[in-house]
Design a protein around this motif. Structure first.
Motif, mmCIF file in Angstrom:
data_model
loop_
_atom_site.group_PDB
_atom_site.id
_atom_site.type_symbol
_atom_site.label_atom_id
_atom_site.label_comp_id
_atom_site.label_asym_id
_atom_site.label_seq_id
_atom_site.Cartn_x
_atom_site.Cartn_y
_atom_site.Cartn_z
ATOM 1 N N VAL A 111 36.234 31.225 22.271
ATOM 2 C CA VAL A 111 36.925 31.231 23.392
ATOM 3 C C VAL A 111 36.547 32.817 24.005
ATOM 4 C CG1 VAL A 111 39.118 31.621 25.587
ATOM 5 C CG2 VAL A 111 38.835 30.022 23.227
ATOM 6 N N ALA A 112 37.029 34.123 23.147
ATOM 7 C CA ALA A 112 36.381 35.720 23.478
ATOM 8 C C ALA A 112 34.865 35.621 23.914
ATOM 9 C CB ALA A 112 36.664 36.052 22.364
ATOM 10 N N GLY A 113 33.774 34.801 23.173
ATOM 11 C CA GLY A 113 32.401 34.406 22.931
ATOM 12 C C GLY A 113 32.625 33.850 24.339
ATOM 13 N N ALA A 114 32.454 33.005 24.637
ATOM 14 C CA ALA A 114 32.029 32.047 25.539
ATOM 15 C C ALA A 114 32.425 32.809 26.657
ATOM 16 C CB ALA A 114 32.533 30.912 25.541
ATOM 17 N N ARG A 115 34.434 34.133 27.397
ATOM 18 C CA ARG A 115 34.023 33.846 28.081
ATOM 19 C C ARG A 115 33.529 35.682 28.550
ATOM 20 N NH1 ARG A 115 40.478 35.281 28.994
ATOM 21 N NH2 ARG A 115 39.951 35.360 30.853
ATOM 22 N N GLY A 116 32.518 35.837 27.316
ATOM 23 C CA GLY A 116 31.445 36.707 27.709
ATOM 24 C C GLY A 116 32.748 38.259 26.443
ATOM 25 N N GLY A 117 33.681 38.129 26.388
ATOM 26 C CA GLY A 117 34.703 39.415 25.509
ATOM 27 C C GLY A 117 35.399 39.767 27.042
ATOM 28 N N LEU A 118 35.686 41.127 26.316
ATOM 29 C CA LEU A 118 35.896 42.391 27.256
ATOM 30 C C LEU A 118 35.370 42.757 27.699
ATOM 31 C CD1 LEU A 118 38.560 42.999 28.181
ATOM 32 C CD2 LEU A 118 38.276 45.509 26.213
ATOM 33 N N ASP A 119 35.080 42.827 29.561
ATOM 34 C CA ASP A 119 34.231 43.534 30.330
ATOM 35 C C ASP A 119 35.061 43.987 31.579
ATOM 36 O OD1 ASP A 119 31.321 42.139 31.706
ATOM 37 O OD2 ASP A 119 31.963 44.205 32.525
ATOM 38 N N GLU A 120 34.659 45.686 30.969
ATOM 39 C CA GLU A 120 35.679 45.925 32.215
ATOM 40 C C GLU A 120 35.088 45.849 33.507
ATOM 41 O OE1 GLU A 120 38.454 47.803 31.507
ATOM 42 O OE2 GLU A 120 38.539 47.550 29.692
ATOM 43 N N ARG A 121 33.379 46.048 33.984
ATOM 44 C CA ARG A 121 33.068 45.740 35.110
ATOM 45 C C ARG A 121 33.891 43.786 35.827
ATOM 46 N NH1 ARG A 121 27.061 46.528 33.744
ATOM 47 N NH2 ARG A 121 27.811 44.242 32.203
ATOM 48 N N ARG A 122 34.310 43.337 35.064
ATOM 49 C CA ARG A 122 34.070 41.925 35.839
ATOM 50 C C ARG A 122 35.271 41.158 35.113
ATOM 51 N NH1 ARG A 122 28.701 39.310 35.049
ATOM 52 N NH2 ARG A 122 30.333 36.879 36.416
ATOM 53 N N PRO A 123 36.494 42.064 35.881
ATOM 54 C CA PRO A 123 38.269 40.866 34.963
ATOM 55 C C PRO A 123 37.447 39.762 35.612
ATOM 56 C CG PRO A 123 38.293 42.027 36.850
ATOM 57 C CD PRO A 123 36.698 42.718 36.365
ATOM 58 N N ALA A 124 38.545 38.841 34.059
ATOM 59 C CA ALA A 124 38.155 37.177 35.193
ATOM 60 C C ALA A 124 38.920 37.104 36.199
ATOM 61 C CB ALA A 124 38.491 36.250 33.400
ATOM 62 N N PRO A 125 38.891 35.912 37.217
ATOM 63 C CA PRO A 125 39.675 35.476 38.339
ATOM 64 C C PRO A 125 40.872 34.427 37.690
ATOM 65 C CG PRO A 125 38.037 33.999 38.696
ATOM 66 C CD PRO A 125 37.859 35.386 37.008
ATOM 67 N N CYS A 126 42.445 33.857 38.427
ATOM 68 C CA CYS A 126 43.010 33.145 38.070
ATOM 69 C C CYS A 126 42.314 31.948 38.009
ATOM 70 C CB CYS A 126 44.345 33.108 38.489
ATOM 71 S SG CYS A 126 45.712 34.955 38.603
ATOM 72 N N PRO A 127 42.456 31.260 36.512
ATOM 73 C CA PRO A 127 41.638 30.119 36.941
ATOM 74 C C PRO A 127 42.016 29.362 38.853
ATOM 75 C CG PRO A 127 43.797 29.739 35.553
ATOM 76 C CD PRO A 127 44.078 31.088 35.929
ATOM 77 N N GLY A 128 40.098 28.941 38.630
ATOM 78 C CA GLY A 128 40.577 28.439 39.906
ATOM 79 C C GLY A 128 41.075 26.559 39.220
ATOM 80 N N THR A 129 42.347 25.858 39.362
ATOM 81 C CA THR A 129 42.628 25.173 39.128
ATOM 82 C C THR A 129 43.068 24.062 40.038
ATOM 83 O OG1 THR A 129 44.615 25.235 38.022
ATOM 84 C CG2 THR A 129 42.307 25.580 36.676
#
Length: 451
Positions: free
Chosen positions: A433-451
């Protein structure tokens, strides 16, 4: 409802749509409970996600006394009560009716309206859409025809920031930069410009027109029409003009590919108070967390206050005193809610999974918790089966339970990449999952899921 209308045009529908739906709409409500593996389930429609603090207390009390004690937020800003006793329907409906959450028994499953949750709070929207929200809900509840809408049909009210326009509603009201209002039907790029004061009535007419033109087809949502929407748009224009509402076709704003949930934290604005935005891990709120939210909402001098439930399984608390905002946010974090974009729960969502759903192949919420990793650039959603109930739109990481583990794939703008088989191991799943998400990226945090 309009009278003396010409016979509606016949709209082409997807092949097999009617034959697939050989039974009625089974969406649960508060008067028709759904039988799940963990007990009965009730879905309480909350237009725009707006709950007074007093109404929020009622919902929590019902969840504790009649259900599993938790409040389960949905992808439309509604609330589900689970683990209910099968004989509690009468008491549930009575209490909700007394609190104003059941204004029409005939319409309770069709009051599906999402609205920009920060509208009127941060000064960024082009207008406060709350008056539209109240009027549209009243019109829907007053229409005999709208009782025929599917429980999946969705209205959206967007204040110009594009957040709920991205959710792909059947009928969307938009606020253009140069005033008035715009009406979008389904995914159409062309919108109808209408006077602002007629916007809620125009949205209702669009929904009624859809019902008339699609009747008998087995179609429940505008997107299921095989046509490009042009025939339906023509019908809507004609009915609007017959109702005395001028409508002009114009190119609409490009619908965002990905919805933008409010970032967790303090929401500042040009007012004496601020709002607080928090996320809810896996959309599941415990009774004490709910009490913490209602306490925050009641900081207003009049002791009132409200909660706004978002379509991204979060909560906005308006009207918090600026001087107490940081302290209140800390209290919500201590209660286990998501108060910042660096939370490992930011962007993580899941369906109910086992043991609540018989179709699920795994306890996906336990799996998501065990495999929780660093925040990534994309939301991730865990599904117990191929139905993927409540998954995000746009780009996201898809984790689906399989008989022999999980399948992890990347979805970009609706296009799914080849899935990667992953064993049911927390370490292996976290890495995938971390690999698919792009890992830790300080510049672009993930939003809450748009579900």
């Amino acid at each position: 409802m309009l009278a003396a209308m010409p016979p509606p045009a016949t709209l082409p529908v997807p092949t097999g749509a009617a034959s697939v739906r050989d039974r009625g709409d089974a969406c649960p409500g508060t008067l028709r409970l759904h039988r799940a593996d963990d007990g009965a389930l009730a879905r309480i429609r909350i237009p725009g996600g707006v709950l007074s603090a007093a109404q929020a207390d009622v919902v929590r009390e019902l969840a504790e006394r009649l259900g599993d004690g938790e409040l389960h937020l949905t992808s439309r800003g509604n609330v589900q009560l689970r683990g209910l006793r099968p004989d509690c329907g009468g008491e549930l409906a009575s209490r909700l009716g007394e609190s104003g959450l059941l204004p029409s028994e005939r319409h309770e499953r069709v009051r599906n309206i999402v609205a920009s949750p920060l509208s009127g709070l941060d000064g960024l929207g082009r207008r406060d859409i709350r008056p539209w929200l109240a009027t549209l809900d009243e019109l829907v509840c007053a229409s005999d025809l709208t009782t025929e809408l599917s429980g999946r049909f969705l209205f959206a009210l967007d204040d110009g920031r594009g957040d709920v326009d991205a959710l792909g509603a059947d009928v969307t009201l938009l606020t253009p930069a140069d005033g008035d209002a715009a009406l979008r039907i389904g995914q159409a790029g062309t919108v109808l410009r209408i006077p602002d004061e007629h916007a809620p009535r125009a949205a209702l007419i669009a929904a009624e027109t859809f019902l008339d033109t699609a009747r008998g087809s087995g179609v429940w949502r505008v997107a299921e029409l095989r046509a490009d929407g042009g025939v339906l748009l023509d019908q809507v224009v004609r009915r609007l003009r017959q109702a005395g509402i001028p409508a002009t076709r114009t190119p609409g704003p490009v619908r965002p590919a990905r919805s933008a949930a409010p970032s967790p934290g303090i929401v500042d604005g040009p007012y004496g108070t601020v709002a607080l935005s928090v996320g809810v891990p896996l959309g599941r709120v415990g009774a004490e967390q709910w009490r913490a939210l209602t306490r925050a909402a009641r900081q207003r001098e009049d002791g009132g206050g409200e909660l706004r439930l978002t379509p991204w399984r979060g909560v906005v608390v308006p009207g918090v005193e600026r001087a107490r905002a940081a302290e209140t946010l800390d209290a919500l974090e201590a209660a286990g809610l998501i108060t910042g974009v660096r939370s490992p729960w930011a962007g993580v969502g899941a369906c109910i999974g086992r043991p609540g759903c018989a179709k699920s192949l795994a306890d996906v919420r336990a799996g998501a918790t065990a495999a929780l990793g660093p925040v990534g650039t994309l939301p991730v959603y865990w599904s117990g089966c191929e139905r993927r109930c409540g998954h995000p739109r746009g780009s996201w990481v898809d984790v689906v339970a399989a008989p022999d583990g999980y399948r992890v794939s990347l979805v970009r703008d609706g296009e799914r990449h080849a899935p990667q088989p992953v064993p049911d191991s927390p370490a292996a799943l976290a890495a995938a999952v971390a690999g698919a998400r792009g890992g830790l990226d300080e510049r672009r945090p993930a939003p809450c899921p748009g579900t």
